[in-house]
Design a protein around this motif. Structure first.
Motif, PDB file in Angstrom:
ATOM      1  N   UNK A 154     -26.349 -12.342  51.983  1.00 56.07           N
ATOM      2  CA  UNK A 154     -27.577 -11.879  51.458  1.00 56.07           C
ATOM      3  C   UNK A 154     -28.126 -13.102  50.122  1.00 56.07           C
ATOM      4  N   UNK A 155     -26.845 -13.482  49.226  1.00 55.36           N
ATOM      5  CA  UNK A 155     -27.476 -13.858  48.051  1.00 55.36           C
ATOM      6  C   UNK A 155     -28.335 -15.885  48.849  1.00 55.36           C
ATOM      7  N   UNK A 156     -27.526 -15.935  49.681  1.00 57.31           N
ATOM      8  CA  UNK A 156     -27.188 -17.263  50.814  1.00 57.31           C
ATOM      9  C   UNK A 156     -28.577 -18.120  50.887  1.00 57.31           C
ATOM     10  N   UNK A 157     -29.442 -17.266  51.064  1.00 54.91           N
ATOM     11  CA  UNK A 157     -30.920 -17.649  51.554  1.00 54.91           C
ATOM     12  C   UNK A 157     -31.106 -17.899  50.413  1.00 54.91           C
ATOM     13  N   UNK A 158     -30.815 -17.161  49.068  1.00 55.80           N
ATOM     14  CA  UNK A 158     -31.666 -17.435  47.659  1.00 55.80           C
ATOM     15  C   UNK A 158     -31.276 -18.794  47.340  1.00 55.80           C
ATOM     16  N   UNK A 159     -30.063 -18.717  47.765  1.00 53.83           N
ATOM     17  CA  UNK A 159     -29.602 -19.871  46.575  1.00 53.83           C
ATOM     18  C   UNK A 159     -29.948 -21.144  47.190  1.00 53.83           C
ATOM     19  N   UNK A 160     -30.139 -21.542  48.637  1.00 50.63           N
ATOM     20  CA  UNK A 160     -30.870 -22.671  49.053  1.00 50.63           C
ATOM     21  C   UNK A 160     -31.930 -22.991  49.165  1.00 50.63           C
ATOM     22  N   UNK A 161     -32.782 -22.042  48.568  1.00 56.74           N
ATOM     23  CA  UNK A 161     -34.160 -21.594  48.220  1.00 56.74           C
ATOM     24  C   UNK A 161     -34.319 -22.350  46.573  1.00 56.74           C
ATOM     25  N   UNK A 162     -33.752 -22.032  46.116  1.00 59.90           N
ATOM     26  CA  UNK A 162     -33.650 -22.584  44.491  1.00 59.90           C
ATOM     27  C   UNK A 162     -32.620 -23.657  44.097  1.00 59.90           C
ATOM     28  N   UNK A 163     -31.695 -24.329  44.903  1.00 60.47           N
ATOM     29  CA  UNK A 163     -31.294 -25.891  45.256  1.00 60.47           C
ATOM     30  C   UNK A 163     -32.284 -26.792  46.050  1.00 60.47           C
ATOM     31  N   UNK A 164     -33.208 -26.094  46.575  1.00 64.30           N
ATOM     32  CA  UNK A 164     -33.756 -27.494  46.652  1.00 64.30           C
ATOM     33  C   UNK A 164     -35.319 -27.583  46.089  1.00 64.30           C
ATOM     34  N   UNK A 200      -2.663   3.925  51.692  1.00 67.99           N
ATOM     35  CA  UNK A 200      -3.565   3.710  52.612  1.00 67.99           C
ATOM     36  C   UNK A 200      -5.572   3.439  52.009  1.00 67.99           C
ATOM     37  N   UNK A 201      -5.986   4.676  51.412  1.00 69.34           N
ATOM     38  CA  UNK A 201      -6.926   5.243  50.786  1.00 69.34           C
ATOM     39  C   UNK A 201      -7.448   4.075  49.600  1.00 69.34           C
ATOM     40  N   UNK A 202      -6.191   3.230  48.971  1.00 69.92           N
ATOM     41  CA  UNK A 202      -6.655   2.395  47.786  1.00 69.92           C
ATOM     42  C   UNK A 202      -6.312   0.881  48.341  1.00 69.92           C
ATOM     43  N   UNK A 203      -6.044   0.606  49.790  1.00 70.43           N
ATOM     44  CA  UNK A 203      -5.807  -0.494  50.510  1.00 70.43           C
ATOM     45  C   UNK A 203      -7.257  -0.911  50.919  1.00 70.43           C
ATOM     46  N   UNK A 204      -8.193   0.804  51.941  1.00 69.12           N
ATOM     47  CA  UNK A 204      -9.094   0.912  52.878  1.00 69.12           C
ATOM     48  C   UNK A 204     -10.442   0.780  51.106  1.00 69.12           C
ATOM     49  N   UNK A 205      -9.819   1.149  50.665  1.00 69.70           N
ATOM     50  CA  UNK A 205     -11.358   1.105  49.743  1.00 69.70           C
ATOM     51  C   UNK A 205     -11.404  -0.793  48.753  1.00 69.70           C
ATOM     52  N   UNK A 206     -10.155  -1.324  48.838  1.00 65.50           N
ATOM     53  CA  UNK A 206     -10.546  -2.680  48.199  1.00 65.50           C
ATOM     54  C   UNK A 206     -11.108  -3.172  49.171  1.00 65.50           C
ATOM     55  N   UNK A 207     -10.610  -3.076  50.509  1.00 62.05           N
ATOM     56  CA  UNK A 207     -10.966  -3.664  51.824  1.00 62.05           C
ATOM     57  C   UNK A 207     -12.985  -3.605  51.948  1.00 62.05           C
ATOM     58  N   UNK A 208     -13.205  -2.088  51.749  1.00 58.43           N
ATOM     59  CA  UNK A 208     -14.816  -2.015  51.445  1.00 58.43           C
ATOM     60  C   UNK A 208     -15.143  -2.425  50.802  1.00 58.43           C
ATOM     61  N   UNK A 209     -14.827  -2.505  49.360  1.00 65.19           N
ATOM     62  CA  UNK A 209     -15.205  -3.208  47.806  1.00 65.19           C
ATOM     63  C   UNK A 209     -15.245  -4.963  48.368  1.00 65.19           C
ATOM     64  N   UNK A 210     -14.330  -5.729  49.039  1.00 69.57           N
ATOM     65  CA  UNK A 210     -14.127  -6.565  49.894  1.00 69.57           C
ATOM     66  C   UNK A 210     -15.061  -7.230  50.177  1.00 69.57           C
ATOM     67  N   UNK A 211     -15.967  -6.069  51.633  1.00 69.06           N
ATOM     68  CA  UNK A 211     -16.637  -6.238  52.398  1.00 69.06           C
ATOM     69  C   UNK A 211     -18.065  -6.525  51.596  1.00 69.06           C
ATOM     70  N   UNK A 212     -17.916  -5.243  50.728  1.00 71.82           N
ATOM     71  CA  UNK A 212     -19.542  -5.269  49.911  1.00 71.82           C
ATOM     72  C   UNK A 212     -19.917  -6.996  49.236  1.00 71.82           C
ATOM     73  N   UNK A 213     -18.567  -6.926  48.586  1.00 78.96           N
ATOM     74  CA  UNK A 213     -19.220  -8.349  48.105  1.00 78.96           C
ATOM     75  C   UNK A 213     -19.731  -9.717  48.755  1.00 78.96           C
TER      76      UNK A 213
END
Length: 124
Positions: free
Chosen positions: A20-30, A1-14
């Protein structure tokens, strides 16, 4: 299970990083969109100007083709008229030369007769 929880945490972090990058992308797209529109507008102006120039050139080519055809037709007519005129003049000169030649032959024959004494007047 630790492997699965570790994968879940990595996924949630990404996922959090992406959020966090979405507003910056929107700012760059305009600004990128604005820059792209400026480039496209500038290119469209150039293309429109090239199309106008091409249409003008096409019209001038057509006009010159028509004028060249008319000029060739007129030149042919002039050549025909000059040729006919020359033929008439040559015939007139030939007729005149033949008449002069005939007259000269007649005069030469008469002078020969006179010289030989055949046209002498009666003895006095």
């Amino acid at each position: 299970m630790t492997m699965l929880s570790h994968l879940l945490k990595d996924h949630q972090a990404k996922q959090n990083e992406c959020k966090k990058l979405r507003p910056k992308r929107r700012e760059a797209i305009t600004p990128a969109t604005c820059l792209t529109e400026v480039f496209v507008d500038h290119l469209n102006v150039g293309v429109a100007q090239a199309n106008r120039s091409q249409r003008k050139l096409d019209n001038k080519v057509k006009t010159l083709q028509i004028q060249a055809a008319q000029s060739a037709k007129r030149t042919g007519q002039w050549l025909g008229m000059v040729e006919n005129f020359n033929q008439v003049q040559i015939r007139d000169v030939q007729n005149w030369a033949q008449k002069i030649e005939l007259d000269m032959c007649t005069i030469t024959t008469m002078l020969k007769y006179i010289y030989k004494g055949q046209w002498q007047s009666a003895p006095s």
